[in-house]
Design an enzyme around this catalytic site. Structure first.
Site, short mmCIF file in Angstrom:
data_model
loop_
_atom_site.label_atom_id
_atom_site.label_comp_id
_atom_site.label_asym_id
_atom_site.label_seq_id
_atom_site.Cartn_x
_atom_site.Cartn_y
_atom_site.Cartn_z
N PRO A 1 -3.92 -0.73 19.01
CA PRO A 1 -3.71 -1.20 17.63
C PRO A 1 -3.85 -0.12 16.55
O PRO A 1 -3.65 -0.41 15.38
CB PRO A 1 -4.80 -2.26 17.46
CG PRO A 1 -5.87 -1.87 18.42
CD PRO A 1 -5.16 -1.23 19.60
N TYR B 1 4.05 6.12 10.26
CA TYR B 1 3.20 5.00 9.87
C TYR B 1 3.98 3.95 9.08
O TYR B 1 3.83 2.75 9.29
CB TYR B 1 2.05 5.54 9.03
CG TYR B 1 0.90 4.60 8.83
CD1 TYR B 1 -0.20 4.61 9.69
CD2 TYR B 1 0.89 3.68 7.77
CE1 TYR B 1 -1.26 3.75 9.50
CE2 TYR B 1 -0.18 2.81 7.58
CZ TYR B 1 -1.25 2.85 8.44
OH TYR B 1 -2.30 2.00 8.26
N HIS C 1 0.85 -1.20 0.00
CA HIS C 1 0.00 0.00 0.00
C HIS C 1 0.87 1.23 0.00
O HIS C 1 1.73 1.38 0.87
CB HIS C 1 -0.88 0.03 1.25
CG HIS C 1 -2.04 -0.92 1.17
ND1 HIS C 1 -3.29 -0.62 1.65
CD2 HIS C 1 -2.13 -2.15 0.65
CE1 HIS C 1 -4.09 -1.65 1.43
NE2 HIS C 1 -3.42 -2.60 0.83
N LYS D 1 1.44 -1.10 15.27
CA LYS D 1 2.89 -1.11 15.49
C LYS D 1 3.40 -2.34 16.25
O LYS D 1 4.62 -2.54 16.35
CB LYS D 1 3.31 0.14 16.29
CG LYS D 1 3.17 1.43 15.52
CD LYS D 1 4.31 1.60 14.55
CE LYS D 1 4.15 2.76 13.60
NZ LYS D 1 4.21 2.39 12.20
C1 PHB Z 1 -5.16 -4.72 10.31
O1 PHB Z 1 -5.61 -5.58 11.07
O2 PHB Z 1 -4.97 -4.95 9.10
C2 PHB Z 1 -4.83 -3.37 10.83
C3 PHB Z 1 -5.07 -3.06 12.16
C4 PHB Z 1 -4.80 -1.78 12.63
C5 PHB Z 1 -4.30 -0.83 11.75
C6 PHB Z 1 -4.05 -1.15 10.43
C7 PHB Z 1 -4.32 -2.42 9.97
O3 PHB Z 1 -4.05 0.43 12.17
#
Ligand code: PHB
Length: 388
Positions: free
Chosen positions: A290, A382, A72, A294
């Site tokens: 979450p 990020y 991405h 990270k």
């Molecule tokens: C995911 O589970 O793909 C996921 C979880 C939290 C995020 C980004 C992706 O911030």
């Protein structure tokens, strides 16, 4: 049994530590109290920072991720009813890869077993001993028999609820933590993604996130009360809430819900991350909410430094790098804590917030979406800060 490094825990931290040590010619044994099936099915976030992707590829465990993972180069923020795109590649020349954590765990377990590393699954009554001296031990029961591993060092990679951190004597560790007054209700659904990129949505009813596992598997989350019983939400109610918070800007296709659960939100760090010859890595030493995904990336950053420090010790007999392990990794841990907290407070609704707080959040979102300096800050964190 004897080995150089005894590792407690077969999650991303323990498996990657064993993998990196093996590449340096250092032997390890992994002890895990769950079954292999459990470890390989445990669903977590699935977002890999650019450097971590490169490390997986360069160390020979990234082949399936390169084939099946989805690269991405940006994300979308949704607020005020409109979508705003952040183009990471344009802003910082990097991106992220979406590939489930459990897929990485499967790839790492296969690589360890193929290399002949022992992973003892379903070990009970695991305990760690004598790490203040030069001959630490791990005791456990495996296949009904009491066992002991003599080792030079112990890798405490057994997660937040593991035995390693609580084995460190009282008064040694300082804990820094924060609980959030909400959790995330998450589902895995057999439905096509409504967008090719992740959507982080700030909504009146609370935060929601659309992410994915493949072109036919969507992963969706929304902010819920922290004590939510997942059974109190019917599938129809879950979809209704997701339509409200994520729909509109994109049409959300419904699908069969394959998995659902509630994730607690917590920030937690202990300092130092070591005692004698016991070294903590990953969730045993720190937890992030979450929102920035990270957790696994931080675990990889820890064990990258730890394996390098162990390698230096075995090559030179000098312990400077090992002695400085916590000091080396904690600055990155704290920057990830700061970023995860910042994303969380930016995008969620808080129980006692005022009208002022909401206006401030909206102003900050608008700033992030429209200022190149602010978007670059988000993009840099990020996609992963530079590694030491
Ligand atoms: C995911 O589970 O793909 C996921 C979880 C939290 C995020 C980004 C992706 O911030």
């Amino acid at each position: 049994m004897r080995t150089q490094v005894g590792i407690v825990g077969a999650g991303p931290a323990g498996l990657m530590l064993s993998h990196l040590l093996h590449r340096a010619g250092i032997e390890s044994i992994i002890i895990e109290n769950r079954s292999r099936e459990y470890c390989e099915a445990r669903i977590r976030a699935g977002l890999i920072e650019q450097w971590a992707r490169d490390m997986l590829v360069e160390t020979g465990v990234g082949e399936r991720m390169q084939r099946e993972g989805i690269f991405h180069d940006g994300v979308k923020l949704r607020f005020g009813g409109a979508l705003h795109r952040l183009d990471f590649v344009d802003l910082v020349g990097k991106g992220v890869t979406i590939y489930g954590q459990q897929e990485i765990v499967k790839d790492l377990i296969n690589a360890r077993l193929a290399a002949g590393t022992k992973i003892l699954f379903e070990a009970d009554d695991v305990s760690v001993h004598d790490f203040d001296g030069k001959k630490p031990k791990i005791r456990f029961t495996h296949e009904g028999k009491a066992q002991e591993i003599d080792c030079d060092f112990i890798g405490g990679c057994d997660g937040f609820h593991g035995v390693c951190r609580p084995s460190i004597p009282d008064g040694v560790l300082t804990t820094y933590d924060r609980d959030y007054p909400f959790g995330w209700l998450g589902i895995l659904s057999e439905s096509p993604p409504p967008d090719e990129e992740l959507i982080y949505s700030y909504h009146e009813r609370g935060f929601a996130l659309y992410t994915m596992r493949s072109p036919v598997l969507a992963r969706l989350y929304f902010q819920c009360a922290p004590d939510t019983d997942i059974e109190s939400w019917s599938d129809a109610q879950i979809w209704e809430e997701l339509h409200l918070r994520l729909g509109g800007a994109r049409k959300l296709a419904e699908g069969k819900i394959l998995q659902k659960g509630v994730t607690p939100m917590r920030s937690f760090v202990v300092e130092p991350m070591q005692r004698g010859r016991l070294f903590l890595a990953g969730d045993s030493a720190h937890i992030v909410p979450p929102t920035g995904a990270k957790g696994m990336n931080l675990a990889f950053a820890d064990v990258r430094v730890l394996s390098r420090s162990l390698d230096a010790f075995y090559r030179t007999g000098k312990s400077e790098l090992l002695d400085g392990y916590s000091q080396t990794v904690l600055p990155r841990v704290w920057k990830a804590q700061r970023f995860s907290w910042w994303m969380t407070q930016l995008l969620h609704r808080f129980p006692h917030e005022s009208a002022f707080d909401r206006r401030r959040q909206l102003a900050e979102l608008d700033y992030v979406a429209t200022s190149r300096a602010a978007s670059t800050t988000l993009a840099e964190n990020y996609t992963g800060l530079p590694i030491e």
